[in-house]
Design an enzyme around this catalytic site. Structure first.
Site, short mmCIF file in Angstrom:
data_model
loop_
_atom_site.label_atom_id
_atom_site.label_comp_id
_atom_site.label_asym_id
_atom_site.label_seq_id
_atom_site.Cartn_x
_atom_site.Cartn_y
_atom_site.Cartn_z
N LYS A 21 0.68 -0.99 0.12
CA LYS A 21 -0.28 -0.35 -0.14
C LYS A 21 1.32 1.52 -0.08
O LYS A 21 1.81 1.31 0.67
CB LYS A 21 -0.55 0.29 1.11
N GLU A 34 -5.77 14.01 2.80
CA GLU A 34 -6.78 12.35 3.40
C GLU A 34 -7.01 13.54 4.89
O GLU A 34 -8.06 13.62 4.90
CB GLU A 34 -6.26 11.17 4.20
#
Ligand code: ARG
Length: 486
Positions: free
Chosen positions: A289, A296
């Protein structure tokens, strides 16, 4: 309950009992209003100079007060100041410390003033700096957007509406849209600062003072243009703080939308951009990932900025004039929004600066010929067909292409004319991505000439803006220096 310090309450007035410790802790603001310390000292120093000029305090006492305040400033700056929760807030902490340093003369400083006008003046100074800092942060991000835009004049991607591919645009055009939002944000902060030109100091608790205060002098000493016009308004109002919170919330919403696009665009589904490793995080579980935590979090923190605005609006709503202790609740939202906005602006600037753009992925997404369907409608309009009729014809044509799996660009004139007799040429002649961009050459649109004119205009606007922010800074430094040389 007894006050364990056994000192009684030096400013308790008629009160006889020691403060309940829980109530005292409940009311104490020193944990957060210490952020106002440097402004509070400036305000006190200016007030002391005014008291001396007005003959309310002797030159000797005024000098002792000034020297004591200066020492306290040193203690605060070096982290040596002994903050005491029992003294409630920054104002009482400073005054009590001054008394420890210079003795009884410290008791003259509060002549003609209340913590109500004191805190309002501190806040006005804080907000003046806060507006300038917000504008500096915004200018930095605008600078990065302009630089990245000029790099990507010829990078084409689909523009979206409803998150559906709509019409092709230049990436420069897309990012300049955000630069425009930020330019207005900056203007809003500049405008809010224009309403901070009047000094609340001298308003006293609410009705002014019987002492011969020179409010003009104190106002000028602090870099204000004039004293405020109404003493009750001065201590009762927090609309300047509300404006700051509103402008911060709007700006954070803009950042949130930019952040959201970075999150979206860096997904495998889009693959338009890749954040630098420095602005991404790994997963504690999944080694493959690469997470866009920075954008965010900017998106997430916009919620705080909106909440802070709503919190203070709610606090102020329905308060009778003039000061009410509820208003102490102005500080935490304000400080939080100022810090959140500053951090978010600067982290977005570096995230964008280090962002890698995948121009091929963008171009591939923009190559869908259906993005040019509007141009086909306008080709018919140019032939004299009413827009609605043209729109319907092209709608039928698009549906046909989708059903039959046909490439719109390959249809010849005869095929087009099954849908409307006025089509003047083959689709391949009428439609072309480069032409779709270049024929939108009016001001504000996405043709190269339009975007490059917009970029130039934005660059000079930013340069002019930066100069006015520099002016604000120079003014602030000047009144700072005056405050410290007393
Ligand atoms: N800490 C207070 C505030 O921020 C200062 C003003 C207190 N005034 C008063 N009358 N108790 O609002």
């Amino acid at each position: 309950m007894q006050n364990p310090r056994g000192e009684g309450r030096p400013w308790g007035g008629r009160l006889r009992q020691a403060a309940d410790q829980a109530a005292l802790r409940f009311g104490a603001s020193i944990a957060f209003d210490r952020a106002l310390a440097r402004y509070d000292l400036r305000v006190s120093a200016a007030h002391a100079r005014m008291l001396r000029r007005a003959g309310i305090v002797s030159a000797e006492d005024a000098a002792a007060i000034a020297a004591g305040l200066e020492e306290i400033r040193g203690e605060i700056e070096s982290g040596r100041f002994p903050y005491d929760e029992a003294l409630e807030d920054i104002h009482m902490n400073v005054e009590a410390r001054l008394r420890q340093k210079i003795g009884a003369a410290a008791g003259r400083l509060h002549s003609g003033r209340s913590r109500n006008d004191q805190v309002a003046t501190d806040l006005a100074l804080y907000l003046r700096d806060g507006c300038a800092a917000a504008r500096r942060g915004i200018a930095e991000l605008r600078g990065v957007l302009l630089a990245r835009a000029s790099e990507h004049m010829d990078t084409v991607l689909p523009g979206y509406t409803h998150l559906q591919r709509a019409q092709p645009v230049r990436l420069a055009h897309h990012w300049l849209a955000f630069e425009r939002m930020l330019a207005r944000d900056s203007a809003r902060f500049a405008d809010a600062a224009r309403r901070l030109r009047h000094s609340p100091l001298g308003a006293g608790a609410l009705a002014g003072s019987t002492l011969p205060l020179d409010r003009d002098f104190a106002a000028r000493e602090l870099g204000f243009e004039a004293p405020s016009a109404n003493s009750m308004d001065s201590v009762a109002s927090r609309d300047c703080a509300l404006e700051f919170l509103a402008h911060a919330a709007i700006c954070m919403v803009h950042l949130s939308r930019l952040a959201e696009e970075l999150v979206l665009w860096s997904s495998s589904e889009f693959g338009f951009v890749e954040l630098a490793d420095s602005h991404a995080t790994g997963s504690s579980l999944m080694p493959q990932k690469k997470n866009p935590d920075v954008p965010e979090l900017v998106r997430g923190k916009s919620g705080r900025a909106i909440g802070n605005l709503v919190a203070l609006l709610t606090t102020m709503k329905g308060l009778p004039l003039a000061y009410n202790r509820d208003m102490q609740e102005d500080k935490e939202p304000l400080f939080d929004s100022a810090r959140t906005l500053g951090d978010s602006l600067s982290v977005m600037a570096s995230a964008l600066d280090s962002l890698q753009v995948n121009a091929q992925r963008m171009a591939a997404a923009a190559a869908d010929p259906l993005l040019l369907a509007t141009d086909l409608v306008e080709a018919l309009v140019r032939e004299g067909v009413p827009f609605r009729e043209a729109h319907a014809a092209v709608g039928r044509l698009v549906a046909h292409c989708l059903e039959a799996g046909l490439d719109l660009l390959r249809l010849d004139r005869a095929a087009l004319q099954n849908f409307h007799p006025a089509f003047p040429a083959d689709a391949g002649v009428l439609l072309n991505l480069e032409r779709a961009l270049e024929s939108r050459a009016m001001p504000g649109a996405t043709a190269r000439s339009s975007v490059s004119a917009a970029l130039k205009a934005a660059e000079s606007e930013l340069a002019a803006d930066a100069a006015t922010i520099a002016d604000v800074d120079a003014d602030a430094a000047e009144s700072d220096a005056r405050g410290e040389s007393a």
